[in-house]
Design a protein around this motif. Sequence first.
Motif, PDB file in Angstrom:
ATOM      1  N   ARG A 271      92.407  89.269  34.380  1.00  0.00           N
ATOM      2  CA  ARG A 271      92.122  89.008  35.480  1.00  0.00           C
ATOM      3  C   ARG A 271      91.066  88.013  35.986  1.00  0.00           C
ATOM      4  O   ARG A 271      90.899  86.843  36.968  1.00  0.00           O
TER       5      ARG A 271
ATOM      6  N   LEU B 115      81.563  95.498  40.376  1.00  0.00           N
ATOM      7  CA  LEU B 115      83.160  95.092  40.926  1.00  0.00           C
ATOM      8  C   LEU B 115      83.534  94.225  41.833  1.00  0.00           C
ATOM      9  O   LEU B 115      84.139  93.419  42.471  1.00  0.00           O
ATOM     10  N   TYR B 116      83.080  94.942  43.572  1.00  0.00           N
ATOM     11  CA  TYR B 116      82.759  93.973  44.748  1.00  0.00           C
ATOM     12  C   TYR B 116      81.652  92.699  44.854  1.00  0.00           C
ATOM     13  O   TYR B 116      81.825  91.754  45.308  1.00  0.00           O
TER      14      TYR B 116
ATOM     15  N   ALA C 166      84.337  90.661  42.243  1.00  0.00           N
ATOM     16  CA  ALA C 166      85.064  89.958  44.022  1.00  0.00           C
ATOM     17  C   ALA C 166      84.918  88.666  44.815  1.00  0.00           C
ATOM     18  O   ALA C 166      85.212  87.556  44.946  1.00  0.00           O
ATOM     19  N   LYS C 167      83.553  88.901  45.471  1.00  0.00           N
ATOM     20  CA  LYS C 167      83.411  88.365  46.178  1.00  0.00           C
ATOM     21  C   LYS C 167      82.654  87.266  45.432  1.00  0.00           C
ATOM     22  O   LYS C 167      83.071  86.386  46.072  1.00  0.00           O
TER      23      LYS C 167
ATOM     24  N   VAL D 171      88.127  86.150  45.396  1.00  0.00           N
ATOM     25  CA  VAL D 171      89.034  87.643  45.144  1.00  0.00           C
ATOM     26  C   VAL D 171      88.748  89.035  45.663  1.00  0.00           C
ATOM     27  O   VAL D 171      87.733  89.551  45.743  1.00  0.00           O
ATOM     28  N   ASP D 172      90.055  89.359  45.937  1.00  0.00           N
ATOM     29  CA  ASP D 172      89.980  90.951  46.384  1.00  0.00           C
ATOM     30  C   ASP D 172      90.340  91.690  45.261  1.00  0.00           C
ATOM     31  O   ASP D 172      90.429  91.292  44.063  1.00  0.00           O
ATOM     32  N   GLU D 173      89.433  92.587  45.680  1.00  0.00           N
ATOM     33  CA  GLU D 173      88.825  93.499  44.585  1.00  0.00           C
ATOM     34  C   GLU D 173      90.573  93.869  43.533  1.00  0.00           C
ATOM     35  O   GLU D 173      89.979  93.912  42.690  1.00  0.00           O
TER      36      GLU D 173
ATOM     37  N   TRP E  66      93.460  93.029  43.347  1.00  0.00           N
ATOM     38  CA  TRP E  66      93.816  92.116  42.111  1.00  0.00           C
ATOM     39  C   TRP E  66      92.989  91.904  41.110  1.00  0.00           C
ATOM     40  O   TRP E  66      93.591  91.645  40.029  1.00  0.00           O
ATOM     41  N   LEU E  67      92.226  91.504  41.029  1.00  0.00           N
ATOM     42  CA  LEU E  67      90.602  91.885  40.160  1.00  0.00           C
ATOM     43  C   LEU E  67      90.976  92.836  38.932  1.00  0.00           C
ATOM     44  O   LEU E  67      91.227  92.433  38.668  1.00  0.00           O
TER      45      LEU E  67
ATOM     46  N   LYS F 242      94.306  86.948  46.887  1.00  0.00           N
ATOM     47  CA  LYS F 242      93.322  86.887  48.005  1.00  0.00           C
ATOM     48  C   LYS F 242      94.018  87.017  49.601  1.00  0.00           C
ATOM     49  O   LYS F 242      95.394  87.434  50.004  1.00  0.00           O
TER      50      LYS F 242
END
Length: 85
Positions: free
Chosen positions: A11, A53-54, A57-58, A62-64, A66-67, A75
């Motif tokens: 991912r 992670l945040y 992702a930011k 992308v959304d956390e 999902w990652l 998203k």
Amino acid sequence: MENSKSSLKSRLCEAMTIRGKKAVDLTRDLQIPKSAVSQYLSGKSQKMDSERLYAIAKYLDVDEPWLLGFDVPMKSTTETKKEQP
């Protein structure tokens, strides 16, 4: 039994490719140690702390979940709707 969850490695690589980012961009722009980014991209590390992670992702938009490899949209559609005028 095959795990239905994608790997953090796959991912992260996918998001970086889509956003045109390289490992050096994460290390430079987010001040993440080169060794940590290398471990994520090689698959040696499947976990990261919540702050990192945040941030990733930011940065990659992308959304956390999902990652992390969960079967959710890349998203969130609720975030997309909030952004539209």
